[in-house]
Design a protein around this motif. Structure first.
Motif, PDB file in Angstrom:
ATOM      1  N   PRO A  18      61.254  51.730  44.735  1.00  0.00           N
ATOM      2  CA  PRO A  18      61.847  51.633  46.073  1.00  0.00           C
ATOM      3  C   PRO A  18      61.102  52.427  47.142  1.00  0.00           C
ATOM      4  N   ASN A  31      66.879  56.491  41.352  1.00  0.00           N
ATOM      5  CA  ASN A  31      66.578  55.058  41.458  1.00  0.00           C
ATOM      6  C   ASN A  31      66.041  54.466  40.157  1.00  0.00           C
ATOM      7  N   LEU A  78      68.208  48.090  50.081  1.00  0.00           N
ATOM      8  CA  LEU A  78      66.829  48.562  50.184  1.00  0.00           C
ATOM      9  C   LEU A  78      66.008  47.657  51.090  1.00  0.00           C
ATOM     10  N   ILE A 100      71.058  51.306  43.834  1.00  0.00           N
ATOM     11  CA  ILE A 100      70.046  52.083  44.541  1.00  0.00           C
ATOM     12  C   ILE A 100      70.648  53.414  44.986  1.00  0.00           C
ATOM     13  N   THR A 159      66.828  55.020  49.714  1.00  0.00           N
ATOM     14  CA  THR A 159      65.935  53.979  50.227  1.00  0.00           C
ATOM     15  C   THR A 159      64.782  54.555  51.049  1.00  0.00           C
TER      16      THR A 159
END
Length: 338
Positions: free
Chosen positions: A14, A92, A42, A80, A83
């Motif tokens: 990510p 993550n 994300l 998630i 981000t």
């Protein structure tokens, strides 16, 4: 009309460039049917950071895949934790593995015709307490196969490896007759199945300088490699070698070959990456599914800047689609499941 090929595209780490490479696909109309397997949160965060305006279409199996400019189909994966571009987060890690699991199982059950993977960060996954050595090993275990083969390819060159991520000191002991047989058979068969090559011609590198020079620079060629290649030739596999690696990668040999088989990672891949870095594709052979990947890493320093080059991703998608189509044709010709 030929039924379209649908590929799953995992967005990778990510914090890296994977999410924005996926978003770049939507800047123009595309022929390939690609579903991004990633967190919608994300993808929204990354496009906001980059000032993009992509309509993220929620996607479920059986639905149409967006191919027009400005739209991207996304199979949302929850979990998630962060981000932020450029900064990895151990929270993550399970999410990243979930995207791979969903995409791979979708290939196994026929939801997808193949999967393309953006780069992951192996270090942060291991820091989270999850043993992870890479996409290849993860997919090998998930698919339950004994041996897989790593192959990188450009338009002009294909290089497969007998051994992959091993310290150099461990390579000679790993080059056994059984490993050479397994890798060569997989390479030969998958060149037929996924690339439409009816009679593959494979060059094989020696292990030592000058391919051992008659035993003066090492005996692995004489005692292991040559006898094993002779056995494989009796099976009908067309092999040339073992050849010195410093002359194998020249037009004299490559012009009449479909692939080269190197004994270890840094014997074959520097040549290929010099020849085609940024437009090469990483392919996993030996799986019951199609899997291609980019030829680069997460590039955390570029994440969110808009400077990431999507060339290798476009190549991975194009090659993945071609492989899936050849696989269909092979299945129809041989009467085997596709």
């Amino acid at each position: 009309m030929t039924e379209p090929v649908t590929l799953a595209l995992t967005a990778g780490e990510p914090a890296g460039i994977g999410p924005e490479l996926c978003l770049q696909l939507a800047t123009e109309e595309r022929a390939q049917h690609v579903v991004v397997v990633a967190s919608r949160e994300l993808m929204e965060a990354r496009q906001a950071l980059m000032g993009l305006h992509v309509k993220l279409q929620p996607w479920q199996p059986g639905e149409a895949v967006a191919t027009v400019a400005g739209e991207l189909s996304v199979l949302d994966v929850p979990g998630i934790a962060d981000t932020t571009a450029g900064m990895t987060h151990t929270g993550n890690s399970q999410y990243v593995l979930d995207t791979l699991n969903i995409a791979a199982r979708g290939c196994l059950d026929g939801t997808f015709d193949g999967m393309v993977t953006a780069p992951v960060h192996k270090g942060v996954i291991n820091e989270a307490g999850i043993a992870f050595s890479g996409h290849t090993e993860f997919l090998q275990e998930l698919c339950g196969v004994e041996r897989v083969v790593m192959m990188l390819a450009t338009e002009e060159l294909r290089v497969a490896l007998v051994t992959t991520h091993l310290p150099l000191k461990d390579v000679p002991a790993a080059i056994t007759p059984e490993r050479i047989r397994q890798v060569t058979r997989i390479l030969n068969q998958d060149l037929k199945t996924y690339f439409g090559i009816r009679h593959p011609r494979i060059l094989v590198a020696g292990l030592n300088p000058h391919a051992g020079e008659g035993g003066h620079l090492g005996r692995e060629e004489i005692e292991v490699i040559e006898p094993t290649l002779d056995q494989l030739r009796q099976e009908g596999i067309t092999l040339t070698g073992p050849l010195p690696a410093d002359t194998l990668f020249t037009p004299h040999w490559l012009d009449d070959a479909d692939a080269a088989l190197a004994m270890y990672h840094d014997q074959g891949l520097p040549v290929l990456k010099f020849q085609g870095f940024g437009r090469a594709v990483n392919i996993t052979l030996g799986l019951p599914i199609v899997r291609t990947s980019v030829d680069h890493g997460t590039a955390l320093d570029l994440a969110g800047t808009g400077r990431a080059d999507a060339g290798s991703l476009h190549t991975a998608i194009r090659v993945g689609e071609q492989m899936a189509r050849y696989r269909r044709e092979h299945a129809q010709q041989t009467g085997t499941p596709s």
